[in-house]
Design a protein around this motif. Structure first.
Motif, PDB file in Angstrom:
ATOM      1  N   LYS A  59     -30.826 -23.396  15.365  1.00 56.63           N
ATOM      2  CA  LYS A  59     -30.371 -24.203  16.501  1.00 56.63           C
ATOM      3  C   LYS A  59     -29.045 -23.625  16.984  1.00 56.63           C
ATOM      4  O   LYS A  59     -28.111 -23.479  16.196  1.00 56.63           O
ATOM      5  N   THR A  60     -29.008 -23.261  18.264  1.00 60.22           N
ATOM      6  CA  THR A  60     -27.787 -22.685  18.833  1.00 60.22           C
ATOM      7  C   THR A  60     -27.382 -23.473  20.072  1.00 60.22           C
ATOM      8  O   THR A  60     -28.213 -24.127  20.702  1.00 60.22           O
ATOM      9  N   LYS A  61     -26.134 -23.394  20.399  1.00 61.61           N
ATOM     10  CA  LYS A  61     -25.606 -24.061  21.593  1.00 61.61           C
ATOM     11  C   LYS A  61     -25.619 -23.086  22.762  1.00 61.61           C
ATOM     12  O   LYS A  61     -25.178 -21.943  22.627  1.00 61.61           O
ATOM     13  N   ARG A  62     -26.158 -23.531  23.890  1.00 64.34           N
ATOM     14  CA  ARG A  62     -26.095 -22.765  25.139  1.00 64.34           C
ATOM     15  C   ARG A  62     -25.525 -23.708  26.181  1.00 64.34           C
ATOM     16  O   ARG A  62     -26.236 -24.568  26.705  1.00 64.34           O
ATOM     17  N   GLY A  63     -24.256 -23.559  26.389  1.00 63.13           N
ATOM     18  CA  GLY A  63     -23.587 -24.488  27.299  1.00 63.13           C
ATOM     19  C   GLY A  63     -23.587 -25.877  26.700  1.00 63.13           C
ATOM     20  O   GLY A  63     -23.163 -26.075  25.572  1.00 63.13           O
ATOM     21  N   ARG A  64     -24.124 -26.827  27.440  1.00 65.61           N
ATOM     22  CA  ARG A  64     -24.164 -28.216  26.955  1.00 65.61           C
ATOM     23  C   ARG A  64     -25.455 -28.520  26.214  1.00 65.61           C
ATOM     24  O   ARG A  64     -25.659 -29.623  25.746  1.00 65.61           O
ATOM     25  N   GLU A  65     -26.327 -27.530  26.146  1.00 67.46           N
ATOM     26  CA  GLU A  65     -27.643 -27.765  25.585  1.00 67.46           C
ATOM     27  C   GLU A  65     -27.790 -27.079  24.225  1.00 67.46           C
ATOM     28  O   GLU A  65     -27.274 -25.988  24.015  1.00 67.46           O
ATOM     29  N   SER A  66     -28.535 -27.691  23.314  1.00 66.03           N
ATOM     30  CA  SER A  66     -28.892 -27.058  22.040  1.00 66.03           C
ATOM     31  C   SER A  66     -30.299 -26.495  22.171  1.00 66.03           C
ATOM     32  O   SER A  66     -31.213 -27.176  22.650  1.00 66.03           O
ATOM     33  N   VAL A  67     -30.451 -25.249  21.755  1.00 57.18           N
ATOM     34  CA  VAL A  67     -31.742 -24.566  21.852  1.00 57.18           C
ATOM     35  C   VAL A  67     -32.231 -24.232  20.453  1.00 57.18           C
ATOM     36  O   VAL A  67     -31.474 -23.744  19.606  1.00 57.18           O
ATOM     37  N   CYS A  68     -33.502 -24.504  20.212  1.00 58.98           N
ATOM     38  CA  CYS A  68     -34.120 -24.237  18.915  1.00 58.98           C
ATOM     39  C   CYS A  68     -35.009 -23.003  19.032  1.00 58.98           C
ATOM     40  O   CYS A  68     -35.742 -22.841  20.006  1.00 58.98           O
ATOM     41  N   THR A  69     -34.935 -22.154  18.020  1.00 59.44           N
ATOM     42  CA  THR A  69     -35.735 -20.940  17.967  1.00 59.44           C
ATOM     43  C   THR A  69     -36.416 -20.867  16.606  1.00 59.44           C
ATOM     44  O   THR A  69     -35.783 -21.116  15.578  1.00 59.44           O
ATOM     45  N   LEU A  70     -37.675 -20.527  16.621  1.00 65.00           N
ATOM     46  CA  LEU A  70     -38.445 -20.417  15.376  1.00 65.00           C
ATOM     47  C   LEU A  70     -38.052 -19.156  14.617  1.00 65.00           C
ATOM     48  O   LEU A  70     -37.827 -18.111  15.223  1.00 65.00           O
ATOM     49  N   ARG A  71     -37.970 -19.259  13.304  1.00 63.79           N
ATOM     50  CA  ARG A  71     -37.764 -18.092  12.435  1.00 63.79           C
ATOM     51  C   ARG A  71     -39.100 -17.830  11.738  1.00 63.79           C
ATOM     52  O   ARG A  71     -39.377 -18.417  10.689  1.00 63.79           O
ATOM     53  N   PRO A  72     -39.963 -16.998  12.314  1.00 64.49           N
ATOM     54  CA  PRO A  72     -41.300 -16.797  11.741  1.00 64.49           C
ATOM     55  C   PRO A  72     -41.267 -16.266  10.316  1.00 64.49           C
ATOM     56  O   PRO A  72     -42.203 -16.494   9.553  1.00 64.49           O
ATOM     57  N   GLU A  73     -40.209 -15.558   9.937  1.00 66.09           N
ATOM     58  CA  GLU A  73     -40.135 -15.025   8.577  1.00 66.09           C
ATOM     59  C   GLU A  73     -40.126 -16.144   7.528  1.00 66.09           C
ATOM     60  O   GLU A  73     -40.582 -15.936   6.408  1.00 66.09           O
ATOM     61  N   ALA A  74     -39.659 -17.337   7.901  1.00 71.21           N
ATOM     62  CA  ALA A  74     -39.696 -18.465   6.969  1.00 71.21           C
ATOM     63  C   ALA A  74     -41.134 -18.904   6.709  1.00 71.21           C
ATOM     64  O   ALA A  74     -41.493 -19.246   5.580  1.00 71.21           O
ATOM     65  N   ILE A  75     -41.963 -18.876   7.734  1.00 71.42           N
ATOM     66  CA  ILE A  75     -43.376 -19.226   7.581  1.00 71.42           C
ATOM     67  C   ILE A  75     -44.091 -18.130   6.788  1.00 71.42           C
ATOM     68  O   ILE A  75     -44.989 -18.407   6.001  1.00 71.42           O
ATOM     69  N   LYS A  76     -43.661 -16.880   6.956  1.00 76.99           N
ATOM     70  CA  LYS A  76     -44.274 -15.767   6.232  1.00 76.99           C
ATOM     71  C   LYS A  76     -44.098 -15.945   4.724  1.00 76.99           C
ATOM     72  O   LYS A  76     -44.983 -15.590   3.951  1.00 76.99           O
ATOM     73  N   THR A  77     -42.989 -16.519   4.300  1.00 75.90           N
ATOM     74  CA  THR A  77     -42.768 -16.778   2.880  1.00 75.90           C
ATOM     75  C   THR A  77     -43.889 -17.669   2.329  1.00 75.90           C
ATOM     76  O   THR A  77     -44.421 -17.426   1.250  1.00 75.90           O
ATOM     77  N   VAL A  78     -44.265 -18.686   3.097  1.00 75.05           N
ATOM     78  CA  VAL A  78     -45.347 -19.587   2.692  1.00 75.05           C
ATOM     79  C   VAL A  78     -46.674 -18.825   2.682  1.00 75.05           C
ATOM     80  O   VAL A  78     -47.470 -18.951   1.757  1.00 75.05           O
ATOM     81  N   SER A  79     -46.881 -18.027   3.708  1.00 74.71           N
ATOM     82  CA  SER A  79     -48.115 -17.240   3.802  1.00 74.71           C
ATOM     83  C   SER A  79     -48.231 -16.280   2.618  1.00 74.71           C
ATOM     84  O   SER A  79     -49.302 -16.172   2.011  1.00 74.71           O
ATOM     85  N   ASP A  80     -47.143 -15.602   2.279  1.00 72.02           N
ATOM     86  CA  ASP A  80     -47.158 -14.672   1.136  1.00 72.02           C
ATOM     87  C   ASP A  80     -47.489 -15.403  -0.159  1.00 72.02           C
ATOM     88  O   ASP A  80     -48.248 -14.904  -0.994  1.00 72.02           O
ATOM     89  N   TRP A  81     -46.949 -16.608  -0.334  1.00 70.96           N
ATOM     90  CA  TRP A  81     -47.207 -17.399  -1.521  1.00 70.96           C
ATOM     91  C   TRP A  81     -48.694 -17.759  -1.575  1.00 70.96           C
ATOM     92  O   TRP A  81     -49.337 -17.637  -2.620  1.00 70.96           O
ATOM     93  N   ALA A  82     -49.240 -18.209  -0.443  1.00 76.88           N
ATOM     94  CA  ALA A  82     -50.650 -18.622  -0.397  1.00 76.88           C
ATOM     95  C   ALA A  82     -51.576 -17.435  -0.612  1.00 76.88           C
ATOM     96  O   ALA A  82     -52.628 -17.575  -1.254  1.00 76.88           O
ATOM     97  N   ILE A  83     -51.197 -16.264  -0.102  1.00 80.09           N
ATOM     98  CA  ILE A  83     -52.048 -15.081  -0.260  1.00 80.09           C
ATOM     99  C   ILE A  83     -52.227 -14.725  -1.731  1.00 80.09           C
ATOM    100  O   ILE A  83     -53.305 -14.320  -2.146  1.00 80.09           O
ATOM    101  N   SER A  84     -51.173 -14.911  -2.540  1.00 74.21           N
ATOM    102  CA  SER A  84     -51.307 -14.582  -3.964  1.00 74.21           C
ATOM    103  C   SER A  84     -52.372 -15.461  -4.609  1.00 74.21           C
ATOM    104  O   SER A  84     -53.130 -14.999  -5.463  1.00 74.21           O
TER     105      SER A  84
END
Length: 115
Positions: A59-84
């Motif tokens: 979550k970052t601030k852009r002017g008066r607004e907060s913008v959320c951006t996905l970190r796909p690498e966090a989901i990849k951690t779950v995917s790697d765990w499930a793949i095992s």
């Protein structure tokens, strides 16, 4: 709770999963994330905080607004765990397939001897 546990806990809620789905199409303002849900701004902020704490969203601030951006690498951690575990089950099914085929051959052989 460890990092993977925190990630799974964050993914356990359908509202947070829907937010992740929305963010998979690109960054969104907090207001933009709030619109599709019949939840208060306070509840949405709690869900976003959970995703930020799990490091799934930045979550970052852009002017008066907060913008959320996905970190796909966090989901990849779950995917790697499930793949095992997927490998474990595939190998187990392969071993079971060998045993079943061997049993079928033995039954066919016994049938020819007795029939």
């Amino acid at each position: 709770m460890d990092k993977l546990g925190t990630t799974f806990a964050a993914l356990s809620d359908p509202t947070r999963r829907a937010m992740i789905e929305r963010l998979s199409h690109g960054p969104a303002s907090v207001h933009g994330l709030t619109e599709p849900f019949a939840l208060s701004q306070q509840m949405i902020s709690k869900h976003i905080a959970y995703l930020v704490r799990a490091r799934i969203v930045i979550k970052t601030k852009r002017g008066r607004e907060s913008v959320c951006t996905l970190r796909p690498e966090a989901i990849k951690t779950v995917s790697d765990w499930a793949i095992s575990y997927r490998r474990f089950w595939e190998e187990s099914f392969d071993k079971l397939d060998v045993v079943v085929n061997q049993m079928k051959k033995e039954e066919a052989s016994d049938g020819r001897k007795h029939g």
